[in-house]
Design an enzyme around this catalytic site. Sequence first.
Site, PDB file in Angstrom:
ATOM      1  N   ASP A 208      -5.497   6.654  -4.860  1.00 15.87           N
ATOM      2  CA  ASP A 208      -4.778   7.231  -3.796  1.00 15.87           C
ATOM      3  C   ASP A 208      -4.701   9.047  -3.996  1.00 15.87           C
ATOM      4  O   ASP A 208      -4.651   9.398  -5.093  1.00 15.87           O
ATOM      5  CB  ASP A 208      -3.224   6.608  -3.685  1.00 15.87           C
ATOM      6  CG  ASP A 208      -2.571   7.582  -2.604  1.00 15.87           C
ATOM      7  OD1 ASP A 208      -2.836   7.041  -1.346  1.00 15.87           O
ATOM      8  OD2 ASP A 208      -1.621   8.357  -2.801  1.00 15.87           O
ATOM      9  N   GLU A 271      -9.777   8.077  -2.397  1.00 17.37           N
ATOM     10  CA  GLU A 271      -9.420   8.540  -1.316  1.00 17.37           C
ATOM     11  C   GLU A 271      -9.713  10.065  -1.149  1.00 17.37           C
ATOM     12  O   GLU A 271      -9.190  10.829  -1.910  1.00 17.37           O
ATOM     13  CB  GLU A 271      -7.949   8.490  -0.773  1.00 17.37           C
ATOM     14  CG  GLU A 271      -7.233   8.809   0.638  1.00 17.37           C
ATOM     15  CD  GLU A 271      -6.046   9.220   0.590  1.00 17.37           C
ATOM     16  OE1 GLU A 271      -5.404   9.467  -0.380  1.00 17.37           O
ATOM     17  OE2 GLU A 271      -5.523   9.573   2.030  1.00 17.37           O
TER      18      GLU A 271
END
Length: 537
Positions: A208, A271
């Site tokens: 993330d 990401e």
Amino acid sequence: MSSAIRAVEQPEWWKRHAIYQIYPLSFQDSDGDGIGDLAGLATRVDYLAWLGVHAVWLSPVYRSPMLDFGYDISDYTDIDPVFGSLDQFDQLLEALHRRDIRLILDVVPNHTSDRHAWFRESRSSRHNPKRDWYVWSDPRPDGGPPNNWLSRFGGSAWEWDPQTGQYYYHAFLREQPDLNWHNPQVRAAFADVLRFWLKRGVDGFRIDASAVLAEDPLLRDDPPNPEFDDKMPPPEKFRRVFTDARPETMRYLEEMRAVVDEFPDRVVLGEVQGGTGRIGQFYAGERPRFHLPLNFLLLDTQWDAASLSGGIDQYLNAVPEGAWPVWILGSHDKPRIASLVGEDRVRLAAMLLFTLPGTPILFAGDEIGTPNLDMSGREPRDPFEKRVPGYGLNRDKSRSPMRWNAEPGAGFTQGIPWLPVGDGLDEHNVAKQRDDEHSLLSLYRRLIALRQSDPALLEGSYEPMRCQDEVLMFRRCHKARQLFVALNLAGEEREVRQEISGTILVSTHLDRCEAIVAGFHLRPGEGIVLAVAEQGQ
Ligand code: NOJ
């Protein structure tokens, strides 16, 4: 041509298979509390196998106060009770593996929850051994925050801690303090987190907020964003030069990758927001970084033939030689594809996802055409919308519960779902579409199977063609196998005039498989994949 994908002998599993993202809060509830859980998910493994899914990316299920719905983690090595237990996690993993489905876990290294034990210690005193595990700084002489950095979720990125008289940095919510990745102890602790799950048998991670791990140690002010105007969300006022894609971040990503590489056959997704232009550096520097830096082009572009054709080229040109592309058609942070492109073109979107070169990633619910959740008149759940209201940022719209059938609760829960199920339930549910051989769900199933088995789709070169009147066209070629893909984005019928003959392998409407000799018609929103006849046939 730089966009040609080199053939490989035996593609790894993460190249061969589509990845299915599950937002666990919204997939399947088993205990009637209106929130999805691991026991519920385990009952849907058969569905995943039926659909042809062989890899799942699971959004966070760790212990969390849920202020950012799991992306605020208070314990990296335990499961939140709302989802179940570690035992249930192990059972789920085993059930998935039994069906030949891999599991990719979402991990959040950039920040913890402010309730994580590390942060509690860090904020307890300036002399605590974990003080430097987070990003602390003295105030400016006037008492204000150390610099102009803004949180993506609104306001200054610095939060004052009256007890110890310093500010701490948070790229997202104030309840999500950033870890100090410059500190080797933090990196070692996080490596152990990764090993904890790798030893349990997970098949990889989605990292993330991977671009924003490290901050400029000089804490320099960000420069103004020249494109900023009053219509843009206030957090975009400055260019995040000093907190985004720093050189140190790249080194830390390499370290994480090296930890994952201690275990065979695993994958790392990352990401990467901010456009395709900068994607290349996330694959590798001197050492490997991500196998698959996520590419949001299909969600960020306009859906006309020229924009798609141009965007696809730009992206593929940014993928380094020998690296593997990846495409995302939906996510818990973006609007639903069915609402983005409209119902009349949603089948084209599916066909494009599975015919482009690289790994396709789909978001649970998109295979039944789930539309955006209309939250007008309702209190938002998403903290982003709560703190930066009025810019259409509410991510609740893509997070509505999975619709398994048309009953109240959509087969997702016996209780009251944590977010409403939304409109169009009668049409957009698994039970209805599963038995319909022409449904969107049937199309997804067909495309998943086709991509997995056809060498031209799996590892063939990508050869763009000139678009004709809003018909996007390209070829995929592997040795003698040649596929021709034509997608009619126009709102009306189109005649495709091409000197191509062959047989339709799949049409978006699942109602054509005829042989084609030089030229054919496409209905509005129709696309086909054609197996081109070899010369002399
Ligand atoms: C990216 C995640 O996808 C998003 O849902 C989350 O809010 C932010 N990172 C902060 O963790």
